[in-house]
Design an enzyme around this catalytic site. Structure first.
Site, mmCIF file in Angstrom:
data_model
loop_
_atom_site.group_PDB
_atom_site.id
_atom_site.type_symbol
_atom_site.label_atom_id
_atom_site.label_comp_id
_atom_site.label_asym_id
_atom_site.label_seq_id
_atom_site.Cartn_x
_atom_site.Cartn_y
_atom_site.Cartn_z
ATOM 1 N N TYR A 190 -57.018 -22.532 42.451
ATOM 2 C CA TYR A 190 -58.253 -23.700 42.233
ATOM 3 C C TYR A 190 -58.170 -23.933 41.589
ATOM 4 O O TYR A 190 -56.807 -24.235 40.766
ATOM 5 C CB TYR A 190 -59.668 -21.558 42.764
ATOM 6 C CG TYR A 190 -58.482 -21.275 40.763
ATOM 7 C CD1 TYR A 190 -58.013 -20.514 40.305
ATOM 8 C CD2 TYR A 190 -60.069 -20.940 39.918
ATOM 9 C CE1 TYR A 190 -57.566 -20.175 39.638
ATOM 10 C CE2 TYR A 190 -59.275 -20.911 38.630
ATOM 11 C CZ TYR A 190 -58.824 -19.686 38.270
ATOM 12 O OH TYR A 190 -58.739 -19.566 36.746
ATOM 13 N N ARG A 218 -53.210 -31.004 39.372
ATOM 14 C CA ARG A 218 -52.924 -29.808 39.068
ATOM 15 C C ARG A 218 -52.984 -29.603 39.996
ATOM 16 O O ARG A 218 -52.350 -28.260 40.265
ATOM 17 C CB ARG A 218 -53.151 -29.515 37.690
ATOM 18 C CG ARG A 218 -53.302 -27.837 37.233
ATOM 19 C CD ARG A 218 -53.634 -27.513 36.368
ATOM 20 N NE ARG A 218 -54.839 -27.308 36.178
ATOM 21 C CZ ARG A 218 -55.919 -26.321 35.632
ATOM 22 N NH1 ARG A 218 -55.603 -26.884 34.214
ATOM 23 N NH2 ARG A 218 -57.380 -27.078 35.785
ATOM 24 N N ARG A 245 -51.029 -9.927 58.006
ATOM 25 C CA ARG A 245 -50.530 -9.260 56.804
ATOM 26 C C ARG A 245 -48.718 -8.924 57.151
ATOM 27 O O ARG A 245 -47.819 -8.233 57.644
ATOM 28 C CB ARG A 245 -51.005 -7.894 56.089
ATOM 29 C CG ARG A 245 -50.945 -7.459 55.123
ATOM 30 C CD ARG A 245 -51.605 -6.452 54.324
ATOM 31 N NE ARG A 245 -51.347 -6.261 53.444
ATOM 32 C CZ ARG A 245 -49.833 -5.633 52.822
ATOM 33 N NH1 ARG A 245 -48.771 -5.337 53.994
ATOM 34 N NH2 ARG A 245 -49.670 -5.415 51.590
ATOM 35 N N LYS A 277 -52.057 -22.141 38.820
ATOM 36 C CA LYS A 277 -53.173 -21.902 38.679
ATOM 37 C C LYS A 277 -54.280 -21.304 40.412
ATOM 38 O O LYS A 277 -54.479 -21.327 41.029
ATOM 39 C CB LYS A 277 -54.978 -22.897 38.641
ATOM 40 C CG LYS A 277 -55.869 -22.711 38.221
ATOM 41 C CD LYS A 277 -56.976 -23.582 37.428
ATOM 42 C CE LYS A 277 -57.558 -23.660 37.241
ATOM 43 N NZ LYS A 277 -58.071 -22.722 35.841
ATOM 44 N N GLU A 304 -52.601 -17.789 25.219
ATOM 45 C CA GLU A 304 -53.470 -18.416 25.758
ATOM 46 C C GLU A 304 -54.816 -17.472 26.017
ATOM 47 O O GLU A 304 -54.560 -16.151 25.646
ATOM 48 C CB GLU A 304 -53.653 -19.458 27.076
ATOM 49 C CG GLU A 304 -53.328 -18.344 27.907
ATOM 50 C CD GLU A 304 -53.584 -19.300 29.271
ATOM 51 O OE1 GLU A 304 -53.731 -20.254 29.379
ATOM 52 O OE2 GLU A 304 -52.163 -18.532 30.271
ATOM 53 N N LEU A 308 -51.184 -22.303 31.608
ATOM 54 C CA LEU A 308 -51.670 -22.721 32.674
ATOM 55 C C LEU A 308 -51.873 -24.386 31.586
ATOM 56 O O LEU A 308 -52.148 -24.139 30.729
ATOM 57 C CB LEU A 308 -53.462 -22.628 32.646
ATOM 58 C CG LEU A 308 -53.389 -23.750 33.777
ATOM 59 C CD1 LEU A 308 -53.380 -23.551 35.382
ATOM 60 C CD2 LEU A 308 -55.295 -23.113 34.261
HETATM 61 N N1 PMP Z 1 -56.324 -20.889 30.577
HETATM 62 C C1 PMP Z 1 -56.254 -20.618 31.495
HETATM 63 C C2 PMP Z 1 -55.687 -18.879 31.961
HETATM 64 C C3 PMP Z 1 -57.408 -20.556 32.694
HETATM 65 O O1 PMP Z 1 -57.781 -20.117 33.661
HETATM 66 C C4 PMP Z 1 -57.903 -21.908 32.403
HETATM 67 C C5 PMP Z 1 -59.105 -22.226 32.476
HETATM 68 N N2 PMP Z 1 -59.086 -22.015 33.823
HETATM 69 C C6 PMP Z 1 -57.521 -22.850 30.381
HETATM 70 C C7 PMP Z 1 -56.510 -22.261 30.351
HETATM 71 C C8 PMP Z 1 -58.045 -24.127 30.665
HETATM 72 O O2 PMP Z 1 -57.724 -24.782 31.649
HETATM 73 P P1 PMP Z 1 -58.638 -26.716 31.267
HETATM 74 O O3 PMP Z 1 -59.143 -26.949 30.579
HETATM 75 O O4 PMP Z 1 -58.206 -27.109 33.080
HETATM 76 O O5 PMP Z 1 -59.668 -25.529 32.021
#
Ligand code: PMP
Length: 283
Positions: free
Chosen positions: A33, A52, A100, A147, A179, A203
């Protein structure tokens, strides 16, 4: 008011927006996503999110069903049809519908869904006040650079935070902060921005990249390396970045107040620069 949602090539009222129970997104979280922010009816950092998306799809051996320009057109059409001035566009692509099996199906057509969420983002009380985070162990899988839609652990983390009277959680692995549940984590010490380096452990935030670029252009010092939870608690400032929160100060980590419990100058300045510059460049 019913939204218009994009599902596999069609724009339909949200009540009619449906996917199969055999969709691999539903059965196996086999999907990726993106969330792109809209301000003044225009898209922020669209090309970063589009790039991305291709990377996430490639890592999962999925072909990109839509080229960058087609994707942009769908985003813009949803903004138009839903009169979206401020908020987000959520995009999800799954491997599609198949009986599945653990192995990837060979002939499934990807499922593509996009919808809008209208929300005030720029005038944020959280940004003015700062947020409180708790620390939790990072129990996610080891490919956090992709993601994917498997967001149950981040959801559990956010719930634990809310139950503890906080706003969010920072995840910690081997003593080092990875994070936030849905954002990248940063600290400031003696004027220097310290943020975890890119790897499979986090991420690769689009907002993180843009904010660090602006910080360097403004002659701020940036150090990309892992930092410990203790280091974060002794920092002058802490903040998170994400597409929908931009730069948001963190003023409390567990029971420790950061920067006297009030947002600091670096986070404030970065939020201003980020909003000014990305709004100018929005498409
Ligand atoms: N880390 C994680 C685990 C996230 O889910 C997100 C946002 N989806 C981010 C960092 C920040 O990413 P972005 O700046 O691309 O929204």
């Amino acid at each position: 008011m019913s939204r218009i949602v994009y599902v596999n090539g069609e724009y339909v009222p949200e009540e009619e927006a449906k996917v199969s129970v055999f969709d691999r997104g539903f059965l196996m979280a086999d999907g990726v996503y993106e969330v792109t922010t809209v301000i003044d009816g225009r898209l922020i950092d669209f090309d970063g999110h589009a790039a991305r998306l291709v990377r996430s799809l490639t890592e999962l051996e999925m072909a990109s069903p839509l080229a960058r320009d087609e994707l942009l057109e769908i985003h813009r059409e949803l903004v138009r049809r839903n009169d979206l001035i401020e908020g987000m566009i959520y995009l999800q692509i799954t491997r599609g519908v198949a009986d599945r099996e653990f192995t990837y199906p060979e002939d499934a057509a990807p499922t593509v869904v996009l919808f809008t969420q209208a929300r005030g983002l720029v005038d944020s009380p959280a940004a003015a006040r700062g947020i409180a985070v708790i620390s939790i162990p990072d129990l996610r899988w080891r490919r956090r650079d992709i993601k994917t839609v498997q967001l149950l652990y981040p959801s559990m983390g956010k719930m634990a935070a809310v139950k503890a009277g906080a706003n969010d959680a920072w995840m910690v692995e081997n003593g080092f902060v990875t994070e936030g549940t849905s954002n990248n984590a940063h600290i400031v010490k003696d004027g220097r921005i310290i943020t975890r380096n890119l790897s499979n452990d986090i991420l690769h935030g689009i907002t993180r990249a843009t904010v660090l670029k602006f910080a360097r252009e403004a002659q701020m010092e940036v150090e990309e390396r892992p930092f410990t939870l203790e280091e974060a608690k002794e920092a002058d400032e802490a903040f998170v970045t994400s597409a929908s929160t931009f730069v948001t100060p963190v003023v409390k980590i567990d029971e420790t107040a950061i920067g006297g419990g009030a947002p600091g100058p670096v986070a404030k300045r970065l939020r201003e620069i980020y909003l000014d510059e990305t709004r100018k460049a929005a498409i």
